[in-house]
Design an enzyme around this catalytic site. Sequence first.
Site, PDB file in Angstrom:
ATOM      1  N   ASP A  71      36.306 -38.446  -5.229  1.00  0.00           N
ATOM      2  CA  ASP A  71      35.768 -37.673  -4.499  1.00  0.00           C
ATOM      3  C   ASP A  71      35.093 -37.819  -3.867  1.00  0.00           C
ATOM      4  O   ASP A  71      34.801 -37.787  -2.864  1.00  0.00           O
ATOM      5  CB  ASP A  71      35.328 -36.784  -5.856  1.00  0.00           C
ATOM      6  N   HIS A  76      40.241 -32.940 -15.885  1.00  0.00           N
ATOM      7  CA  HIS A  76      41.029 -33.180 -15.208  1.00  0.00           C
ATOM      8  C   HIS A  76      42.358 -33.058 -16.682  1.00  0.00           C
ATOM      9  O   HIS A  76      43.188 -34.538 -15.561  1.00  0.00           O
ATOM     10  CB  HIS A  76      41.387 -34.366 -14.211  1.00  0.00           C
ATOM     11  N   GLY A 135      42.539 -26.419  -9.085  1.00  0.00           N
ATOM     12  CA  GLY A 135      43.131 -25.900 -10.533  1.00  0.00           C
ATOM     13  C   GLY A 135      42.195 -26.263 -11.802  1.00  0.00           C
ATOM     14  O   GLY A 135      42.005 -26.353 -13.148  1.00  0.00           O
ATOM     15  N   HIS A 136      40.516 -26.051 -11.425  1.00  0.00           N
ATOM     16  CA  HIS A 136      39.552 -25.815 -11.753  1.00  0.00           C
ATOM     17  C   HIS A 136      39.029 -24.615 -11.556  1.00  0.00           C
ATOM     18  O   HIS A 136      37.651 -24.343 -11.806  1.00  0.00           O
ATOM     19  CB  HIS A 136      38.155 -26.379 -11.062  1.00  0.00           C
TER      20      HIS A 136
END
Lengths: 330, 330, 212, 212
Positions: A110, A216, A56-57
């Site tokens: 992460d 996000h 999504g990035h």
Amino acid sequence: MKKIINDPETVVQDALRGMQAAHPDLLSVHYDPAVVVRADAPVQGKVAIISGGGSGHEPLHGGFVGRGMLDAACPGAVFTSPTPDQVLDAVSRCDGGAGALLIVKNYTGDVLNFETAGELAESEVRSVVIDDDVAVKDSLYTAGRRGVGGTVLLEKIVGAAAERGDDLAACVALSERVIASVRSMGLALTSCTVPHVGSPSFELADDEMEIGIGIHGEPGRQRVPVGTASEMVSALLTPIVEDLPFEAGDRVLLFTNSMGGTPLIELYLAHGIAEQLLADRGITVERRLVGPYITSLEMQGMSLTLLRLDDEMIELWDAPVHTPALRWGV
Amino acid sequence: MKKIINDPETVVQDALRGMQAAHPDLLSVHYDPAVVVRADAPVQGKVAIISGGGSGHEPLHGGFVGRGMLDAACPGAVFTSPTPDQVLDAVSRCDGGAGALLIVKNYTGDVLNFETAGELAESEVRSVVIDDDVAVKDSLYTAGRRGVGGTVLLEKIVGAAAERGDDLAACVALSERVIASVRSMGLALTSCTVPHVGSPSFELADDEMEIGIGIHGEPGRQRVPVGTASEMVSALLTPIVEDLPFEAGDRVLLFTNSMGGTPLIELYLAHGIAEQLLADRGITVERRLVGPYITSLEMQGMSLTLLRLDDEMIELWDAPVHTPALRWGV
Amino acid sequence: MGCTAADVVAALRAATAVVQEHRDELVRLDQAIGDADHGENMKRGFTALLSRLDGEDLTTPGKVLKMVATTLISTVGGAAGPLYGTAFLRASAAVGDAAELDCEAVARALQAALDGVVARGKAVVGDKTMVDALTPAVAAASSVNGSVAAVLSAAADAAAEGAESTVPMVARKGRASYLGERSAGHLDPGARSTALLLRAFADAARGEGAAT
Amino acid sequence: MGCTAADVVAALRAATAVVQEHRDELVRLDQAIGDADHGENMKRGFTALLSRLDGEDLTTPGKVLKMVATTLISTVGGAAGPLYGTAFLRASAAVGDAAELDCEAVARALQAALDGVVARGKAVVGDKTMVDALTPAVAAASSVNGSVAAVLSAAADAAAEGAESTVPMVARKGRASYLGERSAGHLDPGARSTALLLRAFADAARGEGAAT
Ligand SMILES: Nc1ncnc2c1ncn2[C@@H]1O[C@H](COP(=O)(O)OP(=O)(O)O)[C@@H](O)[C@H]1O
Ligand SMILES: Nc1ncnc2c1ncn2[C@@H]1O[C@H](COP(=O)(O)OP(=O)(O)O)[C@@H](O)[C@H]1O
Ligand SMILES: [Mg+2]
Ligand SMILES: [Mg+2]
Ligand SMILES: [Mg+2]
Ligand SMILES: [Mg+2]
């Protein structure tokens, strides 16, 4: 929710298939576990530079795989960090005998997943955590600053160092230097919609914007009325400059980034304002990057990143790179 | 309307300032009249390739100025063709003694303004009109097909020809060959908002999309329920393939373009589907371009462009290019 | 009266159903103070788990728990993946090779799970995380002396209360911490999922062990 | 009874005011069947024009009209810029060096303007363009024999009717033609701006020439 997708469950995999089709010469995409690998991996004798994070990035991180930048990227589900087996798979596909550096954005998920992979890996693995978002107070009361725009610059610079043959320790030291010199902040004019959710991550009125957002779809620090471009740029640039702080005489790379849905005409406009504000402070913009490079799906908004440059960073920034999203010198 | 702008009246000029700041080595921007010129213009002995059109389609055209592509771009007001004095100024700044080729997208305004400039120019000037949009019926009852995505491919290919030294007549002939071989079509999931208007150019319900749109926020041919990515891609690709027609055995360049607000994850996903559909028809994708290259402000949506390649076009496509938006080989 | 590998598998089947049922709720909770994926992450992980619950080698509770750990670690992602993965991994180690778990073994497993989550995530009670559900659950479990069902039931009750207690908290760990004061007034999604899992285990145990 | 350079300048000042007033209306009309810029284009052009209407060299109607042409060509853009520019350029040529224009000269200028628009844009009556307003205006102008004001007034009336006649038409020229049948039911923005300009000229002429 209006998106060009077939099924929220398969969106990451379907996009990876398209990426593979679009860049057959640059990338090998593996699907189980999902890893995007440089076509000529492993490169013998070179430190493998590996990153990853939620999808999504885009183009982050898969779009930065290729000569002079990343050896592999591990795409998680949308906005969800990847799992250790993806990272392990990337390490084993890319380790050319000189070990691997994991570039981790500072988010609990992460950090934990890459940490687990690091513990399980059989290769020599080191990791660095980037946390450049000045919108988050770096205190005992948060998970620390988030990794945002600075990640792109770090991946380019340390990727170039690995390509010229720097060893793992040197890559780690350089990374720490970049991380210590880079600061970012972002704002959103609109929310984004996560495919498996189907509704906007937050609601903004027609005259509101959110300052200090992450990547996000998390809400930001502050909701304020929409201002002019000059007000927006200054709301981002002032805290960035004052944080490091960047001072008169500094040479910098200015990175003006779209959150995905903001078009280039607005981005250039904002970039011009930022250059002017920096000139007013006596800060010299030596290099620049303008475009959608670390995004939040279709979110409208922007982020600014400032990196204080030294001669070596400039040389490494200018070094050849050949990836889907960044390419020069080859 | 939420946009990163200061004032709808100055948005084009302000964005040009940012573009100049972002690419000091590549471009010289002039403001009155507005022209974006290759930094080393005029290139002696080279045919000058000049294009232009309304702003709001960035990176088209200014982002394609540089070695191996355009010598100059003439940015009009948002969605408004430029005026003849801009084109004349571009010609006089870029003519290196070998004349100038004007690349004109087929819109009444663009054609008339470039035509006027061509009549007034003192240099040797030829122009070509690109009209690749299969959504518009090419009949006596329309202004003809619009110029859309094919423009990007044309500018790259003829730009490379001029760079290697082809003369004006050869550039015209090559352009005609490209124009005869390229077809496009687009769709919109959302409208765009023109800054000086302040409200969306058209209204779409949450479950509707518009098929056969142009690049100026004009409504399309047909409003239909939003489908899956596979349905969308096939709704664009089928009319494109059947129009030329593209046939089994053809070698093509597939260009998957974002209208500005559609993020890369969706674009790659769509690209993957398009590659599969072409493979199913026995058409070989030899080259591809994926990204936001000809946009409608922040519109969400996409277009597909297919160019039937021959060996010379492939060679020219692969030739070095160094512009803000397209760069390889240098 | 003990809990066999088959009982653990049955409890996990029940947990999978509960996670799938509550997927949207967990997404909504995470949307408010995080990134809207917790429900989807958990659903992905437990759906993957379900397809492995028929494995022939799942001969002891410890082996089942270890398989759960590796499955969740490799499918959940985010913060929850490694944390729940570590929890099950430590629980597995704590129960060793035993063919059946009595109530003490269950309490020991819960304690080990909590220790693992804290070791990995460094959260303490009050940080607005799953630790706020798990900590009181462990305390309740070790204070009950009865059937496995009774232990798990006490743990589930305490976890539910612990989860509720996160509502007024200002988050100091995980993504919600970025919101600062704006995180107050919302239930923590990971605390909620912990409470849901323990409730599912307790219900499964009561179903199995009602006659014993 | 004739119309001097100063009268033409006054008429253009009036036209500028009208264009600015109707900017939003013209944008809205173009939004429906075009690209929403006609009002902004015309406003930009006439605003630029306004700043040049004090020019010292504007000594004859022909010179004024020529200055209008070059200004509109270099500032309006789009389809309207070259079309209106050509119209004023041809009108300027048609009136030559005359110091004053009588009603025949005005009618001749209008005819030349129409011829120029048609030569450039190739539209015919019924294509849903400014030609649908200008054509009846020219016809009306040449059938009236009286003052300049009377000629322009007749032209303006006819242009208004001509503009209205575009509503049911399906466009065959310009951007609206891409819409096919969907272009029917809307007033053409260029036809509307032509009618507005002629009405402004007529009103200015009546104001000037009322006594003559
Ligand atoms: N450091 C931590 N220690 C314990 N639990 C944590 C920690 N960080 C986050 N969590 C838990 O994880 C949950 C979020 O999980 P999830 O949404 O799946 O991952 P992510 O936050 O990466 O999107 C939070 O609600 C919280 O309960
Ligand atoms: N070929 C043509 N001949 C005459 N008038 C035309 C022609 N094409 C367009 N027009 C007129 O121009 C008007 C549109 O002008 P404008 O919106 O300023 O330019 P664009 O269509 O380039 O955006 C239309 O409403 C129509 O009256
Ligand atoms: Mg997440
Ligand atoms: Mg226009
Ligand atoms: Mg989450
Ligand atoms: Mg228009």
